[in-house]
Scaffold this motif. Sequence first.
Motif, PDB file in Angstrom:
ATOM      1  N   ALA A 170       0.701  -1.064  -0.285  1.00 49.27           N
ATOM      2  CA  ALA A 170       0.003  -0.085   0.021  1.00 49.27           C
ATOM      3  C   ALA A 170       0.784   1.381  -0.006  1.00 49.27           C
ATOM      4  O   ALA A 170       0.483   2.216  -0.630  1.00 49.27           O
ATOM      5  CB  ALA A 170      -0.822   0.088   1.263  1.00 49.27           C
ATOM      6  N   GLY A 171       2.036   1.249   0.636  1.00 45.05           N
ATOM      7  CA  GLY A 171       2.700   2.558   0.698  1.00 45.05           C
ATOM      8  C   GLY A 171       3.462   2.609  -0.443  1.00 45.05           C
ATOM      9  O   GLY A 171       3.637   3.804  -0.929  1.00 45.05           O
ATOM     10  N   TYR A 197       0.900   3.992  -3.128  1.00 48.41           N
ATOM     11  CA  TYR A 197       0.439   5.393  -2.683  1.00 48.41           C
ATOM     12  C   TYR A 197       1.747   6.190  -3.023  1.00 48.41           C
ATOM     13  O   TYR A 197       1.592   7.289  -3.902  1.00 48.41           O
ATOM     14  CB  TYR A 197       0.562   5.463  -1.151  1.00 48.41           C
ATOM     15  CG  TYR A 197      -0.092   7.030  -0.790  1.00 48.41           C
ATOM     16  CD1 TYR A 197      -1.341   7.586  -1.327  1.00 48.41           C
ATOM     17  CD2 TYR A 197       0.629   7.817   0.109  1.00 48.41           C
ATOM     18  CE1 TYR A 197      -1.613   8.841  -0.683  1.00 48.41           C
ATOM     19  CE2 TYR A 197       0.353   9.016   0.436  1.00 48.41           C
ATOM     20  CZ  TYR A 197      -0.864   9.321  -0.089  1.00 48.41           C
ATOM     21  OH  TYR A 197      -1.150  10.901   0.413  1.00 48.41           O
ATOM     22  N   TRP A 200       1.537   6.790  -6.855  1.00 46.82           N
ATOM     23  CA  TRP A 200       0.258   7.562  -7.099  1.00 46.82           C
ATOM     24  C   TRP A 200       0.722   9.037  -6.872  1.00 46.82           C
ATOM     25  O   TRP A 200       0.147   9.807  -7.762  1.00 46.82           O
ATOM     26  CB  TRP A 200      -1.106   6.960  -6.293  1.00 46.82           C
ATOM     27  CG  TRP A 200      -2.325   7.853  -6.555  1.00 46.82           C
ATOM     28  CD1 TRP A 200      -2.987   7.510  -7.555  1.00 46.82           C
ATOM     29  CD2 TRP A 200      -2.710   8.796  -5.617  1.00 46.82           C
ATOM     30  NE1 TRP A 200      -4.210   8.567  -7.466  1.00 46.82           N
ATOM     31  CE2 TRP A 200      -3.984   9.233  -6.131  1.00 46.82           C
ATOM     32  CE3 TRP A 200      -2.158   9.478  -4.444  1.00 46.82           C
ATOM     33  CZ2 TRP A 200      -4.819  10.390  -5.720  1.00 46.82           C
ATOM     34  CZ3 TRP A 200      -3.244  10.273  -3.939  1.00 46.82           C
ATOM     35  CH2 TRP A 200      -4.212  10.962  -4.509  1.00 46.82           C
ATOM     36  N   LEU A 201       1.391   9.356  -5.866  1.00 51.48           N
ATOM     37  CA  LEU A 201       1.671  10.676  -5.691  1.00 51.48           C
ATOM     38  C   LEU A 201       2.845  11.347  -6.851  1.00 51.48           C
ATOM     39  O   LEU A 201       2.915  12.461  -6.847  1.00 51.48           O
ATOM     40  CB  LEU A 201       2.380  10.662  -4.291  1.00 51.48           C
ATOM     41  CG  LEU A 201       1.541  10.665  -3.234  1.00 51.48           C
ATOM     42  CD1 LEU A 201       2.440  10.588  -1.970  1.00 51.48           C
ATOM     43  CD2 LEU A 201       0.512  11.713  -3.130  1.00 51.48           C
ATOM     44  N   GLY A 211       5.784  11.700  -4.377  1.00 55.82           N
ATOM     45  CA  GLY A 211       5.825  10.655  -3.588  1.00 55.82           C
ATOM     46  C   GLY A 211       7.351  10.007  -3.136  1.00 55.82           C
ATOM     47  O   GLY A 211       7.316   9.072  -2.834  1.00 55.82           O
TER      48      GLY A 211
END
Length: 116
Positions: free
Chosen positions: A60-61, A64, A67-68, A72
């Motif tokens: 998940a990290g 994410y 995605w950023l 990110g």
Amino acid sequence: MLSSVLILLVAIIHVYILILEMFLWDTHVGRKAFKLSADFSAVTKVLAGNQGLYNGFLAAGLFYGVWLGESGFQFKIFFLICVLIAGIFGAITANRKILYIQALPALIAIAALLLQ
């Protein structure tokens, strides 16, 4: 682009590990993947589920962070380092194969991320 693809690959590996540990541990597929006896897999099923959940958090990290986008970077590097450390620890304490399945892909993704 290359670093994002590699990071997504590491994340997908961890989703696969989550599935094996949380849902397939006490099945033929899970026992074969981890070379477990039926008795051992039955006794350790809850522990494996917990371990699988942690692998899901790593995935998940990483998802994410990708995605950023460029903002990110810190998420990506943090979670890749976590995966790398977990892979090294697993290779030392459990099975050397973990070094190649978990740690090496993370190391390659870290290198690609830092070189972009």
